[in-house]
Design a protein around this motif. Structure first.
Motif, PDB file in Angstrom:
ATOM      1  N   PRO A  10       2.289  44.952 -53.090  1.00 25.42           N
ATOM      2  CA  PRO A  10       2.230  45.296 -54.560  1.00 25.42           C
ATOM      3  C   PRO A  10       3.017  44.363 -55.116  1.00 25.42           C
ATOM      4  O   PRO A  10       2.918  44.033 -56.550  1.00 25.42           O
ATOM      5  CB  PRO A  10       3.262  46.530 -54.349  1.00 25.42           C
ATOM      6  CG  PRO A  10       3.173  47.062 -52.981  1.00 25.42           C
ATOM      7  CD  PRO A  10       2.614  45.828 -51.959  1.00 25.42           C
ATOM      8  N   VAL A  11       4.061  43.767 -54.394  1.00 25.92           N
ATOM      9  CA  VAL A  11       4.614  42.406 -55.133  1.00 25.92           C
ATOM     10  C   VAL A  11       3.893  41.151 -55.708  1.00 25.92           C
ATOM     11  O   VAL A  11       3.907  40.734 -56.475  1.00 25.92           O
ATOM     12  CB  VAL A  11       6.086  42.197 -54.279  1.00 25.92           C
ATOM     13  CG1 VAL A  11       6.677  40.853 -55.004  1.00 25.92           C
ATOM     14  CG2 VAL A  11       6.911  43.192 -54.058  1.00 25.92           C
ATOM     15  N   GLU A  66       0.039  39.214 -61.876  1.00 26.52           N
ATOM     16  CA  GLU A  66      -0.235  39.737 -63.116  1.00 26.52           C
ATOM     17  C   GLU A  66       0.778  39.009 -64.195  1.00 26.52           C
ATOM     18  O   GLU A  66       0.614  38.847 -65.423  1.00 26.52           O
ATOM     19  CB  GLU A  66      -0.175  41.225 -63.353  1.00 26.52           C
ATOM     20  CG  GLU A  66      -1.253  41.940 -62.576  1.00 26.52           C
ATOM     21  CD  GLU A  66      -0.904  43.358 -62.289  1.00 26.52           C
ATOM     22  OE1 GLU A  66       0.138  43.869 -62.948  1.00 26.52           O
ATOM     23  OE2 GLU A  66      -1.764  43.913 -61.550  1.00 26.52           O
ATOM     24  N   GLY A  67       2.184  38.970 -63.800  1.00 30.83           N
ATOM     25  CA  GLY A  67       3.195  38.342 -64.513  1.00 30.83           C
ATOM     26  C   GLY A  67       3.690  36.978 -64.453  1.00 30.83           C
ATOM     27  O   GLY A  67       4.559  36.487 -65.241  1.00 30.83           O
ATOM     28  N   GLY A  68       3.201  36.522 -63.335  1.00 28.91           N
ATOM     29  CA  GLY A  68       3.463  34.809 -63.170  1.00 28.91           C
ATOM     30  C   GLY A  68       5.139  34.718 -62.727  1.00 28.91           C
ATOM     31  O   GLY A  68       5.782  35.571 -62.349  1.00 28.91           O
ATOM     32  N   MET A  69       5.391  33.386 -63.603  1.00 25.55           N
ATOM     33  CA  MET A  69       6.679  33.130 -62.983  1.00 25.55           C
ATOM     34  C   MET A  69       7.842  34.185 -63.491  1.00 25.55           C
ATOM     35  O   MET A  69       9.014  34.294 -62.674  1.00 25.55           O
ATOM     36  CB  MET A  69       6.890  31.659 -63.776  1.00 25.55           C
ATOM     37  CG  MET A  69       6.206  30.788 -63.260  1.00 25.55           C
ATOM     38  SD  MET A  69       7.091  29.604 -62.147  1.00 25.55           S
ATOM     39  CE  MET A  69       5.981  28.398 -61.750  1.00 25.55           C
ATOM     40  N   ALA A  70       7.559  34.668 -64.568  1.00 20.54           N
ATOM     41  CA  ALA A  70       8.551  35.705 -65.084  1.00 20.54           C
ATOM     42  C   ALA A  70       8.697  36.793 -64.125  1.00 20.54           C
ATOM     43  O   ALA A  70       9.899  37.400 -63.738  1.00 20.54           O
ATOM     44  CB  ALA A  70       8.226  36.269 -66.687  1.00 20.54           C
ATOM     45  N   ALA A  71       7.624  37.447 -63.510  1.00 18.77           N
ATOM     46  CA  ALA A  71       7.362  38.238 -62.506  1.00 18.77           C
ATOM     47  C   ALA A  71       8.256  37.892 -61.261  1.00 18.77           C
ATOM     48  O   ALA A  71       8.958  38.807 -60.725  1.00 18.77           O
ATOM     49  CB  ALA A  71       6.237  39.047 -62.435  1.00 18.77           C
ATOM     50  N   PRO A  90      -1.496  35.306 -52.850  1.00 20.06           N
ATOM     51  CA  PRO A  90      -2.640  35.990 -53.538  1.00 20.06           C
ATOM     52  C   PRO A  90      -2.313  35.817 -54.981  1.00 20.06           C
ATOM     53  O   PRO A  90      -3.161  35.945 -55.754  1.00 20.06           O
ATOM     54  CB  PRO A  90      -2.341  37.217 -53.089  1.00 20.06           C
ATOM     55  CG  PRO A  90      -1.713  37.333 -51.836  1.00 20.06           C
ATOM     56  CD  PRO A  90      -0.831  35.983 -51.724  1.00 20.06           C
ATOM     57  N   ALA A  91      -0.980  35.340 -55.339  1.00 20.30           N
ATOM     58  CA  ALA A  91      -0.692  35.241 -56.936  1.00 20.30           C
ATOM     59  C   ALA A  91      -0.837  33.628 -57.441  1.00 20.30           C
ATOM     60  O   ALA A  91      -0.785  33.293 -58.319  1.00 20.30           O
ATOM     61  CB  ALA A  91       0.330  35.698 -57.289  1.00 20.30           C
TER      62      ALA A  91
END
Length: 168
Positions: A55-56, A62-67, A131-132
């Motif tokens: 989930p992380v 989805e949110g990139g570096m900010a996430a 995965p991101a």
């Protein structure tokens, strides 16, 4: 606080976790290494990162570096005894771990620490980041380190495990 409203993959109503959990992870890692060897332990860490933290990874994708920065701020806010700065820079998220909560708690309580314990941060985080389309590079260890989360295409070559200091 962890749980609803944060990026952590678990729910906990306490503002800060229980440090005695660090005893359990150290003992678990020691057990896995004795039973399955170093490659088995690294596989365990990788599966933990890719499965439990899926989930992380989705949030990071989805949110990139900010996430990534938000997750680590939330994570260390809930970790007892940590001193960590999270820097969100244009091309990376950098964690400056001044006091590792795991190593501090284990040392404060006279526990024998798995020498390769610091490698778990690399293997778990790399499995979360992949995965991101991100990667992590770690330098230091033994109670303080720098962890850099970067776009995968911006990094040449794999992590050098010798850059991650063993716990003494």
């Amino acid at each position: 606080m962890s749980g609803p409203g944060t990026s952590l993959p678990y729910t906990d109503t306490k503002p800060v976790g229980a440090a005695d959990f660090y005893f359990a992870i150290n003992a678990t890692f020691q057990f896995v290494q004795r039973r399955l060897g170093m490659e088995g332990l690294r596989r365990y860490w990788t599966e933990l990162g890719s499965q439990y933290y899926a989930p992380v990874s989705r949030l990071w994708k989805e949110g990139g570096m900010a996430a990534i920065a938000t997750y680590w701020r939330d994570f260390f806010k809930a970790e007892p005894g940590s001193t960590v700065e999270v820097h969100e820079l244009p091309d990376e998220v950098r964690l400056e771990v001044r006091v590792c909560p795991v190593i501090k708690h284990l040392r404060d309580n006279g526990r024998t620490i798995l020498p390769c314990l610091c490698q778990h941060c690399y293997f778990v985080s790399e499995a979360m980041a992949t995965p991101a389309a991100y990667t992590v590079r770690i330098s230091g260890g033994n109670g303080s380190c720098t962890q850099r989360f970067l776009k995968r295409e911006a990094v040449a070559g794999p992590q050098k495990l010798e850059d991650i200091t063993e716990v003494t």
